[in-house]
Design an enzyme around this catalytic site. Structure first.
Site, PDB file in Angstrom:
ATOM      1  CE1 TYR A 146      36.100 -47.169  42.612  1.00  0.00           C
ATOM      2  CE2 TYR A 146      34.255 -45.965  41.699  1.00  0.00           C
ATOM      3  CZ  TYR A 146      35.077 -47.076  41.713  1.00  0.00           C
ATOM      4  OH  TYR A 146      34.845 -48.103  40.811  1.00  0.00           O
ATOM      5  CG  ASP A 241      35.626 -48.323  51.118  1.00  0.00           C
ATOM      6  OD1 ASP A 241      35.201 -47.899  50.026  1.00  0.00           O
ATOM      7  OD2 ASP A 241      36.457 -49.247  51.209  1.00  0.00           O
ATOM      8  CE  LYS A 269      42.019 -50.288  46.141  1.00  0.00           C
ATOM      9  NZ  LYS A 269      42.263 -50.164  44.693  1.00  0.00           N
TER      10      LYS A 269
HETATM   11  P1  KE4 Z   1      37.294 -52.778  43.453  1.00  0.00           P
HETATM   12  O1  KE4 Z   1      35.863 -53.147  43.116  1.00  0.00           O
HETATM   13  O2  KE4 Z   1      37.937 -51.956  42.334  1.00  0.00           O
HETATM   14  O3  KE4 Z   1      38.149 -53.959  43.883  1.00  0.00           O
HETATM   15  O4  KE4 Z   1      37.248 -51.836  44.744  1.00  0.00           O
HETATM   16  C1  KE4 Z   1      36.450 -50.687  44.730  1.00  0.00           C
HETATM   17  C2  KE4 Z   1      36.964 -49.706  45.764  1.00  0.00           C
HETATM   18  C3  KE4 Z   1      36.268 -49.560  46.942  1.00  0.00           C
HETATM   19  N1  KE4 Z   1      36.689 -48.712  47.907  1.00  0.00           N
HETATM   20  C4  KE4 Z   1      37.814 -47.982  47.737  1.00  0.00           C
HETATM   21  C5  KE4 Z   1      38.251 -47.049  48.827  1.00  0.00           C
HETATM   22  C6  KE4 Z   1      38.572 -48.099  46.543  1.00  0.00           C
HETATM   23  O5  KE4 Z   1      39.693 -47.345  46.388  1.00  0.00           O
HETATM   24  C7  KE4 Z   1      38.136 -48.973  45.535  1.00  0.00           C
HETATM   25  C8  KE4 Z   1      38.860 -49.124  44.201  1.00  0.00           C
HETATM   26  N2  KE4 Z   1      39.957 -48.246  43.991  1.00  0.00           N
HETATM   27  C9  KE4 Z   1      40.239 -47.929  42.616  1.00  0.00           C
HETATM   28  C10 KE4 Z   1      41.446 -46.992  42.607  1.00  0.00           C
HETATM   29  N3  KE4 Z   1      41.091 -45.674  42.891  1.00  0.00           N
HETATM   30  C11 KE4 Z   1      40.479 -49.141  41.770  1.00  0.00           C
HETATM   31  C12 KE4 Z   1      41.144 -48.859  40.440  1.00  0.00           C
HETATM   32  C13 KE4 Z   1      40.175 -48.958  39.286  1.00  0.00           C
HETATM   33  O6  KE4 Z   1      38.984 -48.612  39.437  1.00  0.00           O
HETATM   34  O7  KE4 Z   1      40.646 -49.361  38.195  1.00  0.00           O
END
Ligand code: KE4
Length: 430
Positions: A146, A241, A269
């Site tokens: 993801y 990523d 993060k």
């Molecule tokens: P954000 O747009 O949520 O800040 O980041 C997206 C993203 C991109 N790349 C990786 C490897 C990520 O893990 C994420 C976001 N992680 C999720 C948790 N699995 C965020 C939690 C959520 O979607 O509520």
């Protein structure tokens, strides 16, 4: 022990009147584990306190950012001082240059970088840049990984997409999705076949170097090196990523841990210390294509805002203190060893994975190496384990397909209290 969640239930009822599913991000809705989400009043160190006064040891940590724990004193003090100087300038500030310089110190491959406000913005911008630099359209991602919710990346995605069992997402035009090719994670042969089929059409391969969004699935030996070789051979860019793994699996991220030089890296993060942030960066010859130094457009009202920069700077400075990484490693190892012993003692078949202070517990007897093997998990059993842990004061990610995280606030006493809860939870499954 049954939790009193009266106030959370009322707040959830109200929230559902105005927020789709009552939440601002799908995985928070507890759909995969049953029951209703708890509404949080505050965080403190390793703990979350919900609106009914229940205290939980938190292993979600806002999905990774809070590596120092909740409301860490130095972060809070610095933010208090920063907010009195204004919350956003919409103009350059020295904080951005300072944080960028600190990130580059730990990840020298990021010769230049740009701050944005989320991991999603970081990955979608990095892919736009890769397409511009290579003048190619197709991208490759891996099943179960993801990278945020940009249209082109919602193809066989992990995290909440997998949690909710969504085939992908309506609203993504076929024309967009058709340029996103997918391969099984840890499968170089499939990747070679794609490159052989599209030898000069692949702009980039984007990968979570340690997959965290199908649960934690480490790269098999040689996988990342193979990605590097294949992308170099076919003129495609390699994008790591590291939104989750950056400043989590190692002070220099997965690229340092596994000694791989990606062309571009995305972050989020931890670098924001709990405030909205993302970043993308890499080779200067590529990054100089970004406006205003080049023609590739990307912008953001709150990009590099002083509050997120402040929280990020304090967090990364704290991570430079002697012994911090050893502490995180020891705490994570103590937890995972203990969990493994408890599972073995009750005969519950589980697979455990861990890289640094991110970890997963899979309820399957099949070794997990990719999305198909992760899908063998008994998600119903995970849900029962989750609920028992919650009743015993431990807050895990409400999905089998998510990672767990540890902070510097997770002392041995906190870990041991977690193991006591896990003992009860495993026995509840027998
Ligand atoms: P954000 O747009 O949520 O800040 O980041 C997206 C993203 C991109 N790349 C990786 C490897 C990520 O893990 C994420 C976001 N992680 C999720 C948790 N699995 C965020 C939690 C959520 O979607 O509520």
């Amino acid at each position: 022990m049954t939790l009193i969640t009266t106030r959370s239930q009322e707040l959830f009822r109200q929230a559902q009147q105005v927020l789709p599913g009552g939440v601002d991000s799908p995985v928070r809705a507890f759909r995969a584990v049953g029951g209703q989400p708890l509404f949080i009043d505050r965080g403190e160190g390793p703990y979350l306190f919900d609106v009914d006064g229940n205290r939980f040891i938190d292993y979600v940590l806002s999905w990774g950012p809070l590596i120092l724990g909740h409301a860490e004193g130095r972060v809070v003090e610095a933010l208090k001082a920063a907010v009195e100087r204004g919350t956003s300038y919409g103009a350059p500030s020295p904080l951005e240059t300072e944080l960028a310089g600190m990130i580059r110190q730990f990840m020298p491959q990021m010769e230049m970088l740009r701050f944005v406000n989320s991991g999603t913005e970081a990955t979608m911008s990095a892919l736009r840049l890769a397409r511009a630099f290579t003048q190619r359209d197709k991208i490759i991602k891996f099943e179960g990984c993801y990278h945020g919710h940009a249209d082109m990346l919602l193809v066989q995605a992990g995290s909440g997409v997998a949690t909710l069992g969504l085939p992908d997402s309506p609203g993504v035009p076929a024309a967009t999705a058709q340029d996103t090719l997918t391969a099984p994670f840890n499968d170089l042969q499939s990747l070679e076949l794609i490159f052989a089929h599209y030898p000069e059409q692949i702009a980039a391969v984007i990968v979570e170097p340690v997959a965290g969004n199908m649960g934690v699935v480490p790269p098999t030996p040689g996988f990342l090196q193979g990605l590097r070789q294949l992308t170099s051979r076919f003129g495609a860019l390699l994008i790591f990523d590291e939104v989750m793994t950056g400043f989590r699996v190692h002070s220099g991220g997965a690229q340092t841990l596994y000694d791989i030089q990606p062309d571009l890296t995305t972050l989020g993060k931890v670098i924001g210390g709990g405030l909205p942030v993302g970043a993308y960066g890499g080779r200067a010859d590529i990054m100089r294509l970004i406006a205003p130094s080049g023609p590739v457009y990307q912008a953001g009202t709150l990009s590099g805002n002083p509050l997120a920069m402040t929280a990020g700077l304090i967090t990364l400075r704290a991570l430079q203190e002697p012994g911090v990484w050893q502490r995180l490693e020891q705490a994570a190892e103590r937890l995972c060893l203990g969990i493994g012993q408890l599972a073995q003692a009750t005969g519950i078949p589980v697979q455990q994975t861990r890289v640094g202070s991110m970890f997963s517990l899979f309820f399957t007897e099949t070794p997990v190496v990719d999305w198909p093997t992760v899908k063998t998990c008994d998600t119903g059993r995970f849900g029962r384990f989750f609920q028992s842990m919650l009743e015993n004061g431990v807050y895990l990610a409400p999905s089998q397909f998510e990672a767990g995280f540890i902070s510097t606030a997770h002392t041995d006493e906190v870990i041991d209290a977690t193991l006591a809860a896990a003992q009860v939870a495993f026995h509840s499954l027998v």
